[in-house]
Every structure is written in C-alpha cells, then in structure tokens.
Design a protein around this motif. Structure first.
Motif, PDB file in Angstrom:
ATOM      1  N   LEU A  81       0.450  -1.507   0.179  1.00  0.00           N
ATOM      2  CA  LEU A  81       0.459   0.264   0.309  1.00  0.00           C
ATOM      3  C   LEU A  81       0.978   1.490   0.136  1.00  0.00           C
ATOM      4  CD1 LEU A  81      -2.584  -0.609   2.820  1.00  0.00           C
ATOM      5  CD2 LEU A  81      -2.762  -1.174   0.628  1.00  0.00           C
ATOM      6  N   ILE A  82       0.438   1.497  -1.180  1.00  0.00           N
ATOM      7  CA  ILE A  82       1.819   3.081  -0.833  1.00  0.00           C
ATOM      8  C   ILE A  82       0.660   4.761  -0.991  1.00  0.00           C
ATOM      9  CG2 ILE A  82       2.900   4.418  -2.959  1.00  0.00           C
ATOM     10  CD1 ILE A  82       3.632   1.515  -3.501  1.00  0.00           C
ATOM     11  N   ALA A  83       0.804   5.156  -0.169  1.00  0.00           N
ATOM     12  CA  ALA A  83       0.084   7.202  -0.877  1.00  0.00           C
ATOM     13  C   ALA A  83       1.128   7.780  -1.801  1.00  0.00           C
ATOM     14  CB  ALA A  83       0.605   8.092   0.897  1.00  0.00           C
ATOM     15  N   VAL A  84       0.292   8.719  -2.382  1.00  0.00           N
ATOM     16  CA  VAL A  84       0.866   9.382  -3.714  1.00  0.00           C
ATOM     17  C   VAL A  84       0.501  11.080  -2.938  1.00  0.00           C
ATOM     18  CG1 VAL A  84       0.868   9.576  -5.958  1.00  0.00           C
ATOM     19  CG2 VAL A  84       0.639   7.048  -4.674  1.00  0.00           C
ATOM     20  N   SER A  85       0.769  11.688  -3.323  1.00  0.00           N
ATOM     21  CA  SER A  85       0.877  13.040  -3.439  1.00  0.00           C
ATOM     22  C   SER A  85       0.406  13.790  -4.670  1.00  0.00           C
ATOM     23  CB  SER A  85       2.286  14.076  -2.665  1.00  0.00           C
ATOM     24  OG  SER A  85       3.191  14.073  -3.941  1.00  0.00           O
ATOM     25  N   ARG A  86       0.056  15.047  -4.923  1.00  0.00           N
ATOM     26  CA  ARG A  86      -0.018  15.676  -6.083  1.00  0.00           C
ATOM     27  C   ARG A  86       0.646  16.193  -6.834  1.00  0.00           C
ATOM     28  NH1 ARG A  86      -5.359  17.630  -5.673  1.00  0.00           N
ATOM     29  NH2 ARG A  86      -6.456  17.333  -3.774  1.00  0.00           N
ATOM     30  N   SER A  87       2.112  15.576  -6.287  1.00  0.00           N
ATOM     31  CA  SER A  87       3.323  16.124  -7.300  1.00  0.00           C
ATOM     32  C   SER A  87       3.924  14.835  -7.409  1.00  0.00           C
ATOM     33  CB  SER A  87       4.704  16.520  -6.561  1.00  0.00           C
ATOM     34  OG  SER A  87       4.082  17.636  -5.864  1.00  0.00           O
ATOM     35  N   GLU A  88       2.683  13.317  -7.136  1.00  0.00           N
ATOM     36  CA  GLU A  88       3.186  12.057  -7.742  1.00  0.00           C
ATOM     37  C   GLU A  88       4.349  11.566  -6.822  1.00  0.00           C
ATOM     38  OE1 GLU A  88       1.831   9.704  -9.565  1.00  0.00           O
ATOM     39  OE2 GLU A  88       0.163  12.161  -9.962  1.00  0.00           O
ATOM     40  N   VAL A  89       4.497  11.951  -5.616  1.00  0.00           N
ATOM     41  CA  VAL A  89       5.358  11.277  -4.485  1.00  0.00           C
ATOM     42  C   VAL A  89       5.362  10.534  -3.955  1.00  0.00           C
ATOM     43  CG1 VAL A  89       6.943  12.271  -2.847  1.00  0.00           C
ATOM     44  CG2 VAL A  89       7.370  13.695  -4.572  1.00  0.00           C
ATOM     45  N   GLU A  90       5.679   9.089  -3.488  1.00  0.00           N
ATOM     46  CA  GLU A  90       5.105   7.659  -3.329  1.00  0.00           C
ATOM     47  C   GLU A  90       5.512   7.956  -1.587  1.00  0.00           C
ATOM     48  OE1 GLU A  90       5.994   5.060  -5.384  1.00  0.00           O
ATOM     49  OE2 GLU A  90       4.487   5.417  -7.029  1.00  0.00           O
ATOM     50  N   SER A  91       4.878   7.544  -0.821  1.00  0.00           N
ATOM     51  CA  SER A  91       5.595   7.176   0.625  1.00  0.00           C
ATOM     52  C   SER A  91       5.882   6.181   1.264  1.00  0.00           C
ATOM     53  CB  SER A  91       4.291   7.133   1.926  1.00  0.00           C
ATOM     54  OG  SER A  91       3.185   6.000   1.442  1.00  0.00           O
ATOM     55  N   GLU A  92       6.967   5.886   1.445  1.00  0.00           N
ATOM     56  CA  GLU A  92       7.522   4.195   1.791  1.00  0.00           C
ATOM     57  C   GLU A  92       6.337   3.275   1.481  1.00  0.00           C
ATOM     58  OE1 GLU A  92      10.559   3.165   2.463  1.00  0.00           O
ATOM     59  OE2 GLU A  92      11.396   5.180   1.726  1.00  0.00           O
ATOM     60  N   PRO A  93       6.573   1.914   1.115  1.00  0.00           N
ATOM     61  CA  PRO A  93       5.111   1.117   1.230  1.00  0.00           C
ATOM     62  C   PRO A  93       4.743   0.016   2.992  1.00  0.00           C
ATOM     63  CG  PRO A  93       6.899   0.313  -0.263  1.00  0.00           C
ATOM     64  CD  PRO A  93       7.525   2.203   0.696  1.00  0.00           C
ATOM     65  N   VAL A  94       3.812   0.244   2.604  1.00  0.00           N
ATOM     66  CA  VAL A  94       3.633  -0.472   3.706  1.00  0.00           C
ATOM     67  C   VAL A  94       3.053  -2.196   3.096  1.00  0.00           C
ATOM     68  CG1 VAL A  94       1.804  -1.235   5.882  1.00  0.00           C
ATOM     69  CG2 VAL A  94       2.292   1.272   5.331  1.00  0.00           C
ATOM     70  N   THR A  95       3.676  -3.536   3.482  1.00  0.00           N
ATOM     71  CA  THR A  95       2.924  -4.531   3.326  1.00  0.00           C
ATOM     72  C   THR A  95       2.188  -4.994   4.426  1.00  0.00           C
ATOM     73  OG1 THR A  95       5.509  -4.483   2.125  1.00  0.00           O
ATOM     74  CG2 THR A  95       3.883  -6.636   3.166  1.00  0.00           C
ATOM     75  N   VAL A  96       1.158  -5.702   3.308  1.00  0.00           N
ATOM     76  CA  VAL A  96       0.044  -6.534   4.118  1.00  0.00           C
ATOM     77  C   VAL A  96       0.218  -7.642   3.923  1.00  0.00           C
ATOM     78  CG1 VAL A  96      -1.231  -4.219   4.359  1.00  0.00           C
ATOM     79  CG2 VAL A  96      -2.249  -5.918   2.918  1.00  0.00           C
ATOM     80  N   ILE A  97      -0.428  -8.862   4.253  1.00  0.00           N
ATOM     81  CA  ILE A  97      -0.679  -9.812   4.016  1.00  0.00           C
ATOM     82  C   ILE A  97      -2.037 -10.436   3.788  1.00  0.00           C
ATOM     83  CG2 ILE A  97       0.110 -12.578   3.670  1.00  0.00           C
ATOM     84  CD1 ILE A  97       2.315 -11.340   3.443  1.00  0.00           C
ATOM     85  N   ILE A  98      -2.842 -10.839   2.801  1.00  0.00           N
ATOM     86  CA  ILE A  98      -4.642 -11.409   2.622  1.00  0.00           C
ATOM     87  C   ILE A  98      -4.244 -12.578   2.414  1.00  0.00           C
ATOM     88  CG2 ILE A  98      -4.548  -9.022   1.141  1.00  0.00           C
ATOM     89  CD1 ILE A  98      -5.153  -9.670  -1.468  1.00  0.00           C
ATOM     90  N   ASN A  99      -5.200 -13.308   3.049  1.00  0.00           N
ATOM     91  CA  ASN A  99      -5.487 -14.383   2.396  1.00  0.00           C
ATOM     92  C   ASN A  99      -6.742 -15.055   1.526  1.00  0.00           C
ATOM     93  OD1 ASN A  99      -3.555 -16.456   4.317  1.00  0.00           O
ATOM     94  ND2 ASN A  99      -3.815 -14.507   5.381  1.00  0.00           N
ATOM     95  N   PRO A 100      -7.133 -14.493   0.851  1.00  0.00           N
ATOM     96  CA  PRO A 100      -8.028 -14.650  -0.322  1.00  0.00           C
ATOM     97  C   PRO A 100      -8.347 -16.488  -0.357  1.00  0.00           C
ATOM     98  CG  PRO A 100      -6.572 -13.853  -1.392  1.00  0.00           C
ATOM     99  CD  PRO A 100      -5.848 -13.680  -0.289  1.00  0.00           C
ATOM    100  N   SER A 101     -10.102 -16.618  -0.157  1.00  0.00           N
ATOM    101  CA  SER A 101      -9.876 -18.012  -0.651  1.00  0.00           C
ATOM    102  C   SER A 101     -10.193 -17.933  -2.577  1.00  0.00           C
ATOM    103  CB  SER A 101     -11.565 -18.075  -0.417  1.00  0.00           C
ATOM    104  OG  SER A 101     -12.296 -17.999  -0.533  1.00  0.00           O
TER     105      SER A 101
END
Length: 401
Positions: A106-126
């Motif tokens: 997951l990455i937050a992006v500003s109006r200047s297209e600058v990206e935040s540090e990514p947050v890694t999450v684990i999902i478990n879809p069926s």
C-alpha cells in the motif's frame, strides 16, 4: 495592407505553436511541485473474499495527498495496481486464482506524484469463484447441438470456452465462447450434425485465470427448422384477437424481426390471460419453440424486457383441438419464464441482456412428448404486469420424420 495581415497571421501562428508546445510539455507533469514525502496509511484491516480482498485503512493527514495505490502480483505472474482517491478509505485487490497468503504493498501518493514508503500487508483470499462455476459445469447433447449449464451465484464476470481440436490436434476456441455474469447459466450451441464431437470446456475470468478442462464427447440430437411458410393461425374461442389489421398473427411468420408494425400484438381489451393457436402444418416431434420478442424503441435504444413482451407463459400441444376452445384436448408441454441475465430492473438492460434477447429465446419441449400438429401459447404475464402479448417472430423446430 496585405503585408500587415500576413505578418499578423504569422505572429498568431507562432504564438499558437508555442502555447501548444507548452501544453504538450506540461501534460504529464504533476499537479504541484511539492517534493515532500507523504506519510503511509495506518490502521489497516482486511476482509478476505473469493478471489479478492477488501483493504481498509486510515489516511495520512496530508493536504497534498492525491490517492492510495495497491501493488500486488497475481498467481499468473501479472503485476496489478489498484488506485483509490483520497475520498475513499478502502480499496479492493482482485484477480487471484488460488487461495492462500498474498503480499500487497500500500502506497500513499501526493499531488506531486511523490510516493510514501510502502506498507506491506498479507491477505488470504479464498480461491476464485470460477472454480465453483467449473465444478457445477454440466454439458450434454441437445437438439441440433449441445447444452451448457452452470451455477454462478455471485454473478462473477467470466467466460466459458468451448473448444475443438484443429487440424494440428490443438484445442482451439470454436467461436461459441459464452461471456456472462448471470447467476444461472444455460446456453446452447446449435447447427451441428448428428455425429459425435469431441469438445473441451474451461472457465476463465477477466484476469485470464483459467480452471481445469472438462473433456466430453457429445452427439447432437436430430432436429430441423419447420419452414414458416407451413404455419397458419388457427383461432379458437377464447384466443385473444388483435386490436387492428396491422398486427395479425401472420406477422410472426413474415421473417421481419424488428421493424414496426411487423409484429403480432393482441387486443388490450381482451380479458387475461391472452392466448393464440398455430397450425404447424404437420405432426412432428417438437424439440423447441423459438420466439423473438419485439424490441421496443426508446431514447436509449432498443429494450426487449418491456411492456407487452411475454414474461411468464405456457406452451400446449394438440392434434385434435376442441372447437369450443377449452383445454380439455390439449397437453401442457411446459411453463416458461423470461429471465434477464443481468437481473437488472425493468427499463434497464445490459449488453448481455440485449444479445441474449436479440438472438431469440429457445423454449425446449420435453423429449418424452409425442408428436403434435397444433401449439397454443397462453401468456400469463407480460413485463408490464398484464396478459397482453407481443411477438416479432416465431419458429418451430423438431423431427418431422
């Protein structure tokens, strides 16, 4: 004077080119030039679903925030990206085939297209719903072809591929692929000879995930179209009349599927339910009755599931109809209902709804039924809730041998 005009024109042309050049240069530039790095999202929660997961989060407190994006890899190796604007606090990552742990950034992006540090999450879809659809898949011989049915309770957008071997022995699409997102899938492939065919069937979603393959040898049942030139109206007491000379029963046999007033319409003043009777011209084992509804023209195009087109009705068969119009000499061959593939409300229809109706509705007759010469259709309810009916064309198929 001419020189002045030419000079002015040249100046304006140069200015226009400069402006256009500036626009081209700025077209892909960020909205602002603030180089600050946005904070990442926080308070993440996950709801795992079939083939996908919904991820909720808290947004960073940043006036320059533009959107949140999720980056992840599908089982087939494709890297996917989903974006959600700063107005939303959740997004859905979709397209997974198998069940199990998947990594999403997951990455937050500003109006200047600058990206935040990514947050890694684990999902478990069926696993993807296409596997349930595949497990419910049932195919077999039908009159003049084969039938394909399956259950798709969550209305997953998918394709069922119908394949045969080419001259090189490779399985290839026959051109009869079914594209649908209806819940109860039932389709037929017609126009085949009564010889054994080797088919292969697989289910695919829009992310190009594909199930295993069902292999089946199918031998179609013989049928032929009974020429419309042999049909005629056979009015009986109790059958609904037409309301003027423009809409006689013969309109159903004239080969005109769409043009007004080339349609059979019963008189609105007749009491419900409305019925009509046809002499097919010979006794035959009827396989199906095919009906093309009249498409109502609206500002948004043609609508099929509308007004006087039949929604719930019965088909009856007889060889010696009583002259009094009662049903004592008739056999009930089936009760039928038109169901929109999309399930949308009246006045709304999807492209699949349109294509389904535009091809005509096939109403099967039980294979155990004997031969009949006369058919009688009783309309129980149209799409406006009354008994009146409208039909553009009708054909009978079966085995006259």
């Amino acid at each position: 004077m001419k020189k002045t005009i030419l000079k002015l024109f040249s100046t304006l042309l140069i200015l226009s080119m400069i402006i256009l050049s500036c626009e081209d240069q700025n077209e892909n530039e960020p909205l602002t030039k603030d180089g600050s790095v946005p904070d990442p999202v926080s308070n993440i929660s996950i709801v795992d679903l079939a083939g996908k997961s919904e991820i909720s989060y808290s947004l960073p407190d940043d006036k320059n925030l533009l959107y949140i994006k999720a980056v992840y890899k599908l089982d087939n190796g494709t890297v996917s990206e989903v974006k959600a604007s700063y107005y939303k606090k959740s997004l859905v990552v979709d397209g997974f085939a198998t069940a199990g742990a998947k990594e999403v950034q997951l990455i937050a992006v500003s109006r200047s297209e600058v990206e935040s540090e990514p947050v890694t999450v684990i999902i478990n879809p069926s696993e993807s719903p296409i596997y349930d659809v595949f497990r419910s898949l049932n195919v077999g011989p039908d009159f003049g072809g084969l039938f394909i049915e399956a259950e798709n309770p969550i209305r997953k957008e998918l394709a069922i591929l119908v394949m045969e071997k080419d001259d090189n022995g490779d399985w290839v699409d026959t051109g009869n692929t079914i594209y649908t997102k209806t819940d109860e899938i039932f389709r037929t492939v017609r126009g085949l000879d009564t010889i054994p065919y080797d088919f292969a069937f697989t289910v695919r979603d829009r992310f190009l995930n594909t199930t295993d393959t069902l292999f089946q040898t199918i031998k179609p049942i013989f049928e032929t179209e009974i020429p419309a030139s042999s049909y005629s109206g056979f009015p009986l007491p109790g059958d609904a009349p037409t309301n003027d000379f423009r809409f006689p029963i013969e309109r159903m046999f004239d080969g005109n599927f769409i043009n007004w007033p080339r349609v059979f319409i019963t008189d609105a003043s007749a009491p419900a339910p409305h019925s009509f009777t046809i002499d097919i011209g010979q006794e035959l084992k009827i396989s199906r009755v095919k009906i093309w509804d009249y498409p109502q023209g609206t500002a948004n195009g043609f609508i099929y599931y509308w007004q006087f087109n039949m929604r719930k009705f019965e088909i009856w068969g007889s060889n010696n109809p009583n002259s009094d119009g009662t049903y004592a000499s008739w056999d009930l061959l089936g009760e039928y209902e038109v169901v929109k593939p999309s399930g949308l409300p009246i006045t709304q229809q999807s492209p699949e709804d349109f294509e389904f109706a535009n091809a005509g509705f096939d109403w099967p007759i039980p294979i155990t039924a004997p031969k009949y010469r006369y058919i009688r259709i009783k309309n129980l309810e149209n799409w406006s809730g009354s008994g009146r009916l409208a039909i553009a064309e009708l054909r009978v198929y079966g085995d006259p041998r």
